[in-house]
Design a protein around this motif. Structure first.
Motif, short mmCIF file in Angstrom:
data_model
loop_
_atom_site.label_atom_id
_atom_site.label_comp_id
_atom_site.label_asym_id
_atom_site.label_seq_id
_atom_site.Cartn_x
_atom_site.Cartn_y
_atom_site.Cartn_z
N SER A 184 0.86 -1.18 0.00
CA SER A 184 0.00 0.00 0.00
C SER A 184 0.90 1.23 0.00
CB SER A 184 -0.91 -0.01 1.23
OG SER A 184 -1.88 1.02 1.17
N PHE A 185 0.29 2.42 0.02
CA PHE A 185 1.09 3.64 0.15
C PHE A 185 0.27 4.73 0.82
CE2 PHE A 185 -0.66 3.98 -4.24
CZ PHE A 185 -1.28 5.21 -4.19
N ILE A 186 0.97 5.72 1.36
CA ILE A 186 0.34 6.92 1.89
C ILE A 186 1.03 8.13 1.26
CG2 ILE A 186 -0.40 5.90 4.07
CD1 ILE A 186 1.99 7.18 5.42
N THR A 187 0.41 9.29 1.40
CA THR A 187 0.98 10.53 0.88
C THR A 187 1.00 11.56 2.01
OG1 THR A 187 -1.22 11.30 0.17
CG2 THR A 187 0.11 10.09 -1.44
N ASN A 189 1.03 16.02 3.00
CA ASN A 189 0.35 17.23 2.56
C ASN A 189 1.17 18.06 1.57
OD1 ASN A 189 2.00 17.74 4.94
ND2 ASN A 189 1.19 19.81 4.92
N LYS A 190 2.40 17.61 1.28
CA LYS A 190 3.20 18.27 0.26
C LYS A 190 3.19 17.49 -1.06
CE LYS A 190 6.22 20.53 3.61
NZ LYS A 190 7.61 20.74 4.11
N GLY A 191 2.54 16.33 -1.05
CA GLY A 191 2.41 15.54 -2.27
C GLY A 191 3.45 14.46 -2.43
N ARG A 192 4.27 14.21 -1.41
CA ARG A 192 5.20 13.09 -1.47
C ARG A 192 4.44 11.77 -1.32
NH1 ARG A 192 7.80 16.13 2.78
NH2 ARG A 192 9.32 17.62 1.94
N ILE A 193 5.00 10.70 -1.85
CA ILE A 193 4.38 9.38 -1.80
C ILE A 193 5.32 8.42 -1.09
CG2 ILE A 193 3.27 7.56 -3.14
CD1 ILE A 193 3.19 9.53 -5.51
N TYR A 194 4.78 7.62 -0.17
CA TYR A 194 5.56 6.67 0.62
C TYR A 194 4.97 5.28 0.36
CZ TYR A 194 6.63 11.08 2.97
OH TYR A 194 6.99 12.39 3.25
N VAL A 195 5.71 4.44 -0.37
CA VAL A 195 5.20 3.16 -0.85
C VAL A 195 5.80 2.02 -0.04
CG1 VAL A 195 4.92 1.65 -2.84
CG2 VAL A 195 5.00 4.14 -3.17
N MET A 196 4.96 1.25 0.63
CA MET A 196 5.43 0.09 1.39
C MET A 196 5.60 -1.10 0.47
SD MET A 196 3.64 -1.95 4.55
CE MET A 196 4.33 -3.50 5.12
N THR A 197 6.85 -1.53 0.27
CA THR A 197 7.12 -2.72 -0.53
C THR A 197 7.09 -3.95 0.39
OG1 THR A 197 9.54 -2.82 -0.24
CG2 THR A 197 8.66 -1.27 -1.90
N ILE A 211 10.20 6.28 -1.64
CA ILE A 211 9.69 7.63 -1.45
C ILE A 211 9.84 8.43 -2.74
CG2 ILE A 211 9.88 9.75 -0.09
CD1 ILE A 211 11.16 8.08 2.13
N PHE A 212 8.75 9.08 -3.15
CA PHE A 212 8.73 9.91 -4.36
C PHE A 212 8.43 11.35 -3.96
CE2 PHE A 212 7.63 5.61 -5.48
CZ PHE A 212 8.25 5.38 -6.70
N ASN A 213 9.05 12.30 -4.68
CA ASN A 213 8.81 13.71 -4.39
C ASN A 213 7.49 14.17 -5.02
OD1 ASN A 213 9.24 14.32 -7.11
ND2 ASN A 213 11.23 15.24 -6.79
N PRO A 214 7.04 15.41 -4.79
CA PRO A 214 5.75 15.85 -5.33
C PRO A 214 5.64 15.81 -6.85
CG PRO A 214 6.44 17.29 -3.54
CD PRO A 214 7.60 16.40 -3.84
N GLU A 215 6.77 15.77 -7.55
CA GLU A 215 6.75 15.67 -9.01
C GLU A 215 6.74 14.22 -9.49
OE1 GLU A 215 8.90 18.02 -7.43
OE2 GLU A 215 7.14 19.31 -7.77
N GLY A 216 6.68 13.27 -8.54
CA GLY A 216 6.66 11.86 -8.91
C GLY A 216 8.01 11.26 -9.16
N VAL A 217 9.09 11.95 -8.78
CA VAL A 217 10.44 11.45 -8.99
C VAL A 217 10.88 10.63 -7.77
CG1 VAL A 217 12.85 12.09 -9.38
CG2 VAL A 217 11.00 13.42 -10.44
N PHE A 218 11.40 9.44 -8.01
CA PHE A 218 11.90 8.60 -6.93
C PHE A 218 13.12 9.26 -6.29
CE2 PHE A 218 15.01 5.28 -5.73
CZ PHE A 218 14.33 4.72 -4.66
N SER A 220 14.23 8.33 -2.64
CA SER A 220 14.88 7.66 -1.51
C SER A 220 14.18 6.35 -1.18
CB SER A 220 14.86 8.58 -0.28
OG SER A 220 15.54 7.98 0.81
N ARG A 221 14.88 5.53 -0.38
CA ARG A 221 14.30 4.33 0.22
C ARG A 221 14.57 4.40 1.72
NH1 ARG A 221 15.03 -1.23 -2.29
NH2 ARG A 221 12.77 -1.15 -2.58
#
Length: 263
Positions: A184-187, A189-197, A211-218, A220-221
């Motif tokens: 699953s993932f959560i976001t 309030n700045k639009g970052r995405i945190y994806v649980m692998t 972890i993806f930044n607000p522009e959808g760029v990967f 970090s892990r």
């Protein structure tokens, strides 16, 4: 037994709960401001800052294959007139000859004026929409395939709240050679995405999060403690504060709060 209501806070700090096809809007002290009833039978309901609603429908048999169930998430206006379908997930029905032993999770997050959707059957692909339902981008990423562990299999079989359903399908149940790319993932309030692998983290009980930044760029892990249920994540990230529910060995739960520092 009815499910507890899903309580959320919008970008405009509006508190609301969704349960049994009804949105209840609340003041900070818990008193009710208003109630809005939907005529759409749905599993999930999210109120948007532009007064639209995002609803995930109940599983319905596919028109092409009655042994496949489809859950469709759609955007509705303030009067619950459908604007458009945004996403869907397919899962085997209890009548299917073979039933894959994965959760078939779908994810719907609303943050930073955007809608984020993903599901376990599409692969590692996250859709990002604006609040009017226009597709902004698709986020894709390669991932490491992880075989289901014995612990995963045990947890999956225990996720059936109705033992009769498990008895009905257990002889047709199988586990794939590798799990979906993410749980699953959560976001925030700045639009970052945190994806649980499903990759194990640095310590026992931890998993790797992309972890993806607000522009959808990967970018970090990070190895984080498991704060998942079988269907979602019990966490919230807002203003660089990370909140999640941890269940202790005693069965009691406690709220964990961390300050996030970006380098």
């Amino acid at each position: 037994m009815p499910k507890a209501p899903a309580i959320r806070i919008t970008q405009g700090d509006v508190i609301y709960a969704y349960q049994n096809m009804k949105f209840t809007f609340l003041k900070p002290d818990g008193s009710i401001v208003k109630e809005v009833k939907s005529d759409v039978n749905s599993l999930l309901g999210i109120y948007l800052d532009n007064s639209n609603f995002l609803l995930e429908g109940m599983p319905m048999p596919s028109e092409k294959d009655k042994k496949t169930m489809v859950r469709i998430s759609s955007l509705y206006d303030s009067s619950f007139n459908k604007i458009k379908d945004l996403d869907q997930i397919k899962q085997p029905s209890p009548l299917a000859q073979r039933i894959e032993g994965t959760y078939h999770n779908s994810v719907f997050e609303v943050n930073a004026g955007k809608i984020f959707t993903g599901n376990q059957t599409r692969g590692y692909e996250i859709y990002v929409f604006n609040l009017d339902g226009n597709l902004i981008r698709k986020i894709r990423k390669d991932y490491k395939k992880v075989a289901p562990s014995e612990g995963y299999k045990e947890k999956y079989t225990k996720s059936f709240l109705n033992p009769q359903i498990y008895e009905f399908i257990k002889d047709r149940l199988y586990f794939p050679s590798s799990l979906p790319p993410f749980h699953s993932f959560i976001t925030d309030n700045k639009g970052r995405i945190y994806v649980m692998t499903y990759e194990k983290g640095d310590n026992a009980g931890e998993y790797i999060f992309d972890i993806f930044n607000p522009e959808g760029v990967f970018i970090s892990r990070k190895s984080l403690e498991d704060f998942s249920t079988f269907a979602s994540l019990r966490g919230l990230i807002k203003n660089d504060r990370f909140y999640y529910i941890k269940e202790k060995k005693s069965g009691f739960e406690k709220l964990m709060v961390y300050k996030m520092i970006w380098e």
